[in-house]
Design an enzyme around this catalytic site. Structure first.
Site, PDB file in Angstrom:
ATOM      1  N   CYS A   1     -11.620 -29.213  -3.438  1.00  0.00           N
ATOM      2  CA  CYS A   1     -12.257 -29.615  -2.181  1.00  0.00           C
ATOM      3  C   CYS A   1     -12.575 -31.100  -2.266  1.00  0.00           C
ATOM      4  CB  CYS A   1     -13.571 -28.873  -1.955  1.00  0.00           C
ATOM      5  SG  CYS A   1     -13.366 -27.097  -1.861  1.00  0.00           S
TER       6      CYS A   1
ATOM      7  N   ASN B   1     -17.488 -29.304  -4.855  1.00  0.00           N
ATOM      8  CA  ASN B   1     -16.086 -29.254  -5.273  1.00  0.00           C
ATOM      9  C   ASN B   1     -16.051 -28.675  -6.671  1.00  0.00           C
ATOM     10  OD1 ASN B   1     -13.790 -31.750  -6.552  1.00  0.00           O
ATOM     11  ND2 ASN B   1     -13.340 -29.693  -5.906  1.00  0.00           N
ATOM     12  N   GLY B   2     -15.293 -27.605  -6.845  1.00  0.00           N
ATOM     13  CA  GLY B   2     -15.181 -27.012  -8.164  1.00  0.00           C
ATOM     14  C   GLY B   2     -15.291 -25.512  -8.108  1.00  0.00           C
TER      15      GLY B   2
ATOM     16  N   GLY C   1      -8.385 -30.440   0.698  1.00  0.00           N
ATOM     17  CA  GLY C   1      -8.785 -29.165   1.292  1.00  0.00           C
ATOM     18  C   GLY C   1      -8.443 -29.158   2.755  1.00  0.00           C
TER      19      GLY C   1
ATOM     20  N   TYR D   1      -1.311 -34.250  -9.483  1.00  0.00           N
ATOM     21  CA  TYR D   1      -1.030 -33.832  -8.097  1.00  0.00           C
ATOM     22  C   TYR D   1      -2.170 -34.057  -7.115  1.00  0.00           C
ATOM     23  CZ  TYR D   1      -0.822 -30.415  -4.224  1.00  0.00           C
ATOM     24  OH  TYR D   1      -0.885 -29.803  -3.006  1.00  0.00           O
TER      25      TYR D   1
END
Ligand SMILES: O=P(O)(O)OC[C@H]1O[C@H](OP(=O)(O)OP(=O)(O)O)[C@H](O)[C@@H]1O
Ligand SMILES: NC(=O)CC[C@H](N)C(=O)O
Ligand SMILES: [Mg+2]
Length: 504
Positions: A2, A101-102, A28, A257
């Site tokens: 995210c 995020n995570g 995201g 990526y």
């Protein structure tokens, strides 16, 4: 993965948050949300969809205030319902909104603890709601009407003691300001910066530095693993290390990526790391196939282009753009279901036949995960008349699930699981396939910042830096988060948002 963002500004932050989220959209695509505050009121807008579809003018007008946080979501836990879009909100203590995020690896245990010991109800299956309530509970411990910076840092210390996994977090505490922190291993990225305006200094935190620079903020530095940054509503910033034994193992897949090439992460230029990956892969091709008969190198847009160019240069081969990307189709890998991912590759990439006709082509991608892209692209190359199709991946084979915020939870879905390179080549229809060696990938990353002692490379080697990921955990993940389990959940999930008033 995210994207998170937070701004303490000197004038309205709604537009800056929106623009920042569009810079983080690649992290995201499923949902987006913003919370701002003014005069002791939070204003929230969140929903499923891309940033441009979630926020219309009427929402923007309602997102009032000089302080706010935002989120773009790609789920790794729970479901894709709008009820799990972020930021999440709790009213006690003080009123807190949080974006994460995570992925927490002990969310189930924490959820039980929250219910039985902390007397807190969690209404969704999202690990981020758990994280918010842990933070809220730890903040409540201060028991003070007027919070101090130290109380906030103590609460972050409490989060580190209780939570396991990967987390970069930004939270807005009503009447106080924004706190941002990173897990003690620094698995997920987080940076902060500032901008000088006529009205004074503004601060911003974000998952990636590219979001800062586009909004005119200067990068100060990465938030250190375990560290917290607090910016009060007046714009005073303080930082504190809140972990007892911080490590430093940022996720290497960000460099491969996830991140934008124009971001600097943990002092490493993502762009330069990818250039090095291309060169290292070229050297491996020279070693393994000294007598290769490749005519042309063709990248698979978008992410692999940075690595493919130095690869072709080093091999003294032509570089050609044989696939044209439809810029209106978002990233495939982070889409929720396999059928959607499969359909999108064909919609997204179209061939320029003449670059393939009667040629031996080397297709280059940054990584092969489920093989969705490789399989279809190779078929397209053959249909366009390629004589031979070779395939090179700038990352090593992905053989293990990621549990820290990248949605590759099911080992059975990974192309390289239980397959060697020959079997992989057969499966995707390539004449041969070649992967980067893990030590070369690590060297490419480390060259950018020698002070990073270790990277999280778990999806390549199964070595999980948090030390709490066992076979039982992985089996449970496989069962609950494989594609068909997620599909079933999607069919029954409700879109109800049970939290503070969401701007409709
Ligand atoms: O083996 P797979 O499961 O197909 O996953 C790997 C592919 O997915 C990603 O591309 P994506 O289209 O998501 O984004 P990009 O346009 O940034 O390359 C990545 O760059 C690979 O091309
Ligand atoms: N990819 C992420 O960082 C996801 C955050 C959180 N685990 C969620 O599922 O919403
Ligand atoms: Mg790609």
């Amino acid at each position: 993965m995210c994207g998170i963002i937070g701004i303490v500004g000197k004038s309205s932050v709604n537009q800056a948050l929106y623009d920042g989220l569009t810079m983080l959209q690649h992290r995201g695509q499923d949902a987006a949300g913003i919370v701002t505050c003014e005069n002791n009121r939070f204003f929230l807008r969140k929903s499923n969809g891309l940033v441009q579809n979630v926020f219309h003018t009427r929402h923007m007008l309602d997102l009032r205030g000089n302080v706010g946080i935002g989120h773009v979501r790609y789920p790794t836990a729970g479901c894709a319902s709008t009820a799990e879009a972020q930021p999440f909100y709790v009213n006690t203590p003080y009123g807190i909104a949080l974006a994460h995020n995570g992925n927490l690896t002990n969310a189930d245990v924490l959820k039980k603890e929250l219910f039985h010991e902390d007397l807190r109800h969690i209404n969704t299956d999202s690990d981020s709601e758990v994280l918010l309530n842990i933070f809220a509970h730890e903040l409540h411990r201060s028991g003070r009407f007027a919070l101090t910076d130290e109380d906030i840092f103590a609460a972050v210390r409490g989060v580190h003691r209780r939570c396991r996994g990967g987390y970069a977090v930004v939270a807005l505490i009503m009447g106080y300001g924004i706190v941002a922190f990173r897990d003690p291993n620094g698995i997920r990225p987080l940076v902060y910066g500032k901008a000088e305006t006529e009205k004074g200094t503004e601060y911003m935190v974000a998952s990636e530095s590219a979001a800062l620079s586009v909004l005119g903020f200067n990068l100060i530095r990465d938030v250190a693993p375990g560290e917290a940054v607090f910016i009060d509503i007046e714009g005073h910033l303080s930082t504190r290390q809140c972990a007892d034994n911080p490590g430093y193992s940022p996720c290497i897949f960000e460099l491969v990526y996830m991140a934008r090439p124009d971001s600097i992460m943990d002092g490493i230029s993502v762009y330069k790391a990818r250039l090095r990956m291309g060169k290292a892969l070229a050297k491996k091709i020279e070693r393994v196939y000294p007598d290769h008969d490749i005519d042309v190198v063709i990248p698979i847009p978008d992410t692999s282009r940075t690595a493919a160019l130095p690869l072709s240069y080093h091999l003294n081969l032509k570089y050609r753009e044989g696939f044209v990307k439809n810029r209106y189709i978002p990233r495939t890998f982070i889409m929720p279901g396999q059928s959607q991912r499969k359909k999108s590759v064909k919609q997204k990439l179209n061939v320029i036949d003449l670059e393939f006709k009667d040629k031996n082509v080397l297709l280059v991608d940054d990584s092969i995960v489920r093989g969705t892209t490789a399989q279809q692209i190779i078929e397209m190359a053959r249909q366009a008349g390629a004589r031979k199709v070779y395939f090179a991946s700038a990352a090593p084979p992905v053989r293990y699930p990621n549990v820290y915020g990248i949605d590759m939870p099911s080992v059975q879905e990974l192309l390289a699981h239980n397959r060697n390179e020959e079997q992989i080549a057969r499966k995707i229809g390539a004449d041969w396939v070649i992967y980067q060696d893990l030590e070369d990938l690590i060297a490419c990353a480390r060259k950018g910042n020698k002070n990073v002692p270790r990277f999280d490379t778990s999806c390549f080697d199964g070595d999980y830096v948090t030390g709490d990921v066992n076979q039982r955990y992985l089996e449970n993940l496989e069962r609950t988060r494989n594609d068909s389990a997620k599909n079933q959940q999607m069919n029954k999930e409700s879109a109800e948002v049970i939290d503070l008033h969401n701007v409709a």
